[in-house]
Design a protein around this motif. Structure first.
Motif, PDB file in Angstrom:
ATOM      1  N   ALA A 232       0.931  -0.920  -0.491  1.00 48.61           N
ATOM      2  CA  ALA A 232       0.251   0.072  -0.381  1.00 48.61           C
ATOM      3  C   ALA A 232       0.916   1.636   0.029  1.00 48.61           C
ATOM      4  O   ALA A 232       0.210   2.012  -0.381  1.00 48.61           O
ATOM      5  CB  ALA A 232      -0.855  -0.709   1.378  1.00 48.61           C
TER       6      ALA A 232
ATOM      7  N   ASN B   2      -6.339  -1.654  -2.724  1.00 51.70           N
ATOM      8  CA  ASN B   2      -4.271  -0.882  -2.363  1.00 51.70           C
ATOM      9  C   ASN B   2      -4.794   0.468  -3.302  1.00 51.70           C
ATOM     10  O   ASN B   2      -4.004   1.770  -2.758  1.00 51.70           O
ATOM     11  CB  ASN B   2      -3.306  -1.746  -2.083  1.00 51.70           C
ATOM     12  CG  ASN B   2      -2.624  -2.555  -0.497  1.00 51.70           C
ATOM     13  OD1 ASN B   2      -3.950  -1.940   0.075  1.00 51.70           O
ATOM     14  ND2 ASN B   2      -2.392  -2.777  -0.899  1.00 51.70           N
TER      15      ASN B   2
ATOM     16  N   GLU C  73      -7.336   3.237  -3.217  1.00 49.15           N
ATOM     17  CA  GLU C  73      -7.167   4.231  -1.955  1.00 49.15           C
ATOM     18  C   GLU C  73      -5.995   5.431  -2.036  1.00 49.15           C
ATOM     19  O   GLU C  73      -5.883   6.513  -1.964  1.00 49.15           O
ATOM     20  CB  GLU C  73      -6.232   3.359  -0.329  1.00 49.15           C
ATOM     21  CG  GLU C  73      -7.821   2.316  -0.028  1.00 49.15           C
ATOM     22  CD  GLU C  73      -8.043   3.812   1.104  1.00 49.15           C
ATOM     23  OE1 GLU C  73      -8.072   4.719   1.017  1.00 49.15           O
ATOM     24  OE2 GLU C  73      -9.363   3.982   1.561  1.00 49.15           O
TER      25      GLU C  73
END
Length: 660
Positions: A353, A397, A400
């Motif tokens: 991430a 991920n 985001e």
């Protein structure tokens, strides 16, 4: 003698050609007078002076036109044009010199001389080229101790003529005839080969022992090519084609680089031209990022993005070689297109991430195509945890990271296996769709879109390269089930439609789900038979007792006989004829968050039972065909458990894990 001349350096060859041309020009002048006077011409001193100056000037003109820079064995139409231009100059020079020397010259002599120059100078080169080609083929065949394979060229247009020229300078194939559907050129002769209608093919095969058909029909549509292949299939001849126009321009392939038939031709499906505003809108003058850039779809997305004039292209892939390969190819494309796009290859995994957030924010990504996924059904079935972690958490991920950096458009590449999935790969992609739709319900400037489609032909997991390799190795060709059918689409068409669907997504509400029109489903067993026949073999047990055998291995874990594209029937046509939008059940963000927490916990604990239960309970429509097939999970179950303990290293004080 010819072999000796061919081994000479370039300068001696040019000198010999100049001397021969000088003699031919002098012969043309004497012959022109003799033909006009109908008796052998006896030149005067004035004539000799005029002829000498004319010959010297003409040879100089030929040199300036580049005639002596052209290799005779590769004589082109441009070289013959130089001969004609030189003949015009030589005729005018002859008239001028006759006037200067007051030599006798009938008015028709310059015209006869012009034609004689073309016949002698041009004819000498054409004849010498043919002689050299024959000698080279004879020498090559003698050295390799084999007979040239006789072939028929399908297509007598410009591409067919270029292919014939290329084949004349190699020892492998001997073209015996053209086939063309154009009635206007049938029963004519092109470069010594007769042009026949398609109905004469069986006669040509029988008379000449033809074993291969070479397609030179670059301008034909895929639908027309499919018709031709359907006609050729029963003959059992190996069918090959010349490179596509794109390969000739962008990949430096030559017209004579033959290849097996393209999968696009087998489908007979012509791509619909893209809507220019949809293709350029998310790309032109923007910073674009592609995850899984080295994969089948990802790499084709990158190629099309370069062509559309993006400002920057960020390539993300976990495989170093795949990343190098696509970045190297795109660099070559940039040079040919004179593009100023900045290609940025970045190593990394979508499971990281922090890495994703750093990449997206650092380069100011505006459009992101998320193509990174584990897609091979049996492999993901046997590696459940990694498949779900990569496909579900990797998508989360990436999304985001896009939200945090304020990316304008995020497009998820999905699959038809997400519809009522029976395998982990399909279930993980359906869960990824739900994650994206849930995130779309949060307030943000990022528009999320999902594009769902079926198999792409020629990808790393496609049956096409597998079948081709098996056929080349003599078989057998393995098919899971005689009734299995699949939707297929070519990689370039799929990538182009993904780009356009993403642009449509920016016009609709965030979280829109698009389906690509895949056309008619294909029976895999019939597809395999077609490939076998068009690669010059027979299907054992169907065409004859010999040939390539098809072996039915049974459905693999997670496979089903047919795939679907829709969960519900609530679909609507968009303004692109091959892109549909559909409404399907989705989850609120709070429900998605709860699912993500459970998925993360199961992944961290490597708990396949919990993951299987989670995928069953989640609203995915997941109905697995069998028990959990994860290889590591089964290995652990077959051995007694060995507890882990955390101890401190006596020297460094670092915590280390030890097996008790």
């Amino acid at each position: 003698m010819i072999n000796t001349l061919l081994t000479l350096d370039r300068r001696p060859k040019q000198v010999i050609l100049v001397l021969i041309d000088s003699l031919l020009l002098l012969l043309a002048a004497v012959a022109a007078y003799s033909l006009r006077l109908e008796t052998l011409f006896d030149p005067t001193r004035a004539h000799f002076i005029a002829f000498g100056v004319t010959v010297f000037s003409s040879v100089t003109c030929f040199a300036m036109l580049g005639l002596y820079r052209a290799m005779v064995r590769f004589l082109s139409q441009r070289a013959l044009s130089s001969v004609i231009s030189g003949a015009v100059f030589s005729s005018l020079m002859l008239v001028m010199m006759m006037s200067v020397t007051d030599a006798f010259i009938p008015r028709s002599v310059p015209i006869i001389y012009f034609m004689m120059v073309i016949m002698l100078v041009g004819g000498f080169r054409v004849g010498l080229r043919s002689l050299i080609a024959i000698i080279m083929r004879y020498n090559a065949g003698k050295a390799n101790n084999y007979e040239r394979e006789r072939v028929v060229i399908y297509g007598a247009g410009s591409a067919g003529h270029q292919l014939l020229t290329a084949l004349q300078h190699q020892p492998l194939f001997e073209p015996v005839a053209f086939i063309d559907d154009n009635r206007a050129i049938q029963k004519t002769t092109i470069s010594g080969l007769s042009v026949h209608p398609a109905r004469n093919l069986s006669t040509l095969v029988e008379q000449h022992g033809v074993s291969r058909i070479l397609l030179a029909i670059s301008s034909a549509s895929h639908a027309r090519r499919a018709e031709i292949l359907l006609f050729l299939e029963p003959f059992g001849l190996k069918v090959q084609t010349i490179p596509s126009f794109e390969d000739l321009v962008y990949r430096n392939h030559g017209i004579g680089e033959l290849r097996d038939i393209e999968v696009e031709d087998l489908l007979g499906r012509d791509p619909v031209p893209g809507l220019s505003e949809l293709v350029s809108k998310p790309i032109t003058d923007r910073c674009v990022m592609v995850t899984g850039a080295g994969g089948s779809i990802g790499s084709e997305l990158c190629r099309q993005i370069v062509k559309q004039g993006a400002k920057k292209l960020v390539l993300l892939d976990i495989c170093e070689y795949a990343l190098y390969k696509i970045s190297h190819e795109l660099t070559g494309m940039k040079a040919k297109l004179d593009s100023r796009i900045e290609v940025i290859p970045v190593l990394g995994s979508v499971q990281s991430a922090n890495r994703l957030k750093s990449i997206v924010s650092s380069f100011g990504v505006q459009t992101l195509y998320h193509a990174a996924a584990y897609k091979h059904v049996p492999i993901v079935e046997q590696n459940m945890i990694e498949g779900v972690r990569n496909n579900v958490l990797g998508t989360y991920n990436a999304a985001e990271a896009a939200l945090a950096a304020g990316v304008d458009s995020f497009v998820l590449v999905s699959t038809d296996k997400a519809v009522r999935p029976v395998n982990v790969m399909g279930a993980s992609k359906r869960l990824a769709e739900l994650v994206l739709q849930g995130m779309a319900k949060r307030e943000s400037q990022t528009k999320f879109s999902i594009v769902r489609f079926g198999n792409v032909l020629g990808s790393s997991g496609s049956v096409v390269p597998l079948f081709r390799e098996q056929i080349r190795n003599g078989g057998p060709v393995t098919v899971t089930h005689r009734d299995v059918i699949r939707y297929f689409m070519t990689i370039p068409e799929a990538a182009g439609l993904v780009i356009q669907a993403g642009a449509l997504g920016s016009e609709l509400e965030s979280g829109s789900l698009f389906l690509l029109d895949m056309g008619k489903p294909v029976n895999i067993a019939q597809f395999a038979m077609k490939m076998i026949r068009l690669m010059g073999h027979k299907v054992r047990g169907v065409d004859s007792a010999e040939g390539i055998e098809i072996v039915y291995t049974g459905l693999r874990p997670g496979e089903k006989l047919y795939e679907e594209l829709l969960i519900t029937e609530d679909s609507q046509q968009t303004r692109h004829p091959r892109i549909l939008t559909v409404r399907e059940p989705s989850l609120e963000w709070a429900e998605v968050q709860d699912l993500l927490r459970k998925v993360t916990r199961a992944c961290d604990k490597f708990d396949c039972e919990a993951m299987t239960s989670l995928l069953r309970v989640a609203p995915l429509g997941y109905e697995p065909a069998g028990d959990c097939a994860d290889l590591v999970w089964h290995q652990r179950l077959s051995k007694p458990s060995r507890p882990l303990s955390l101890t401190a290293d006596t020297q460094s004080g670092a915590k280390v894990v030890k097996i008790a």
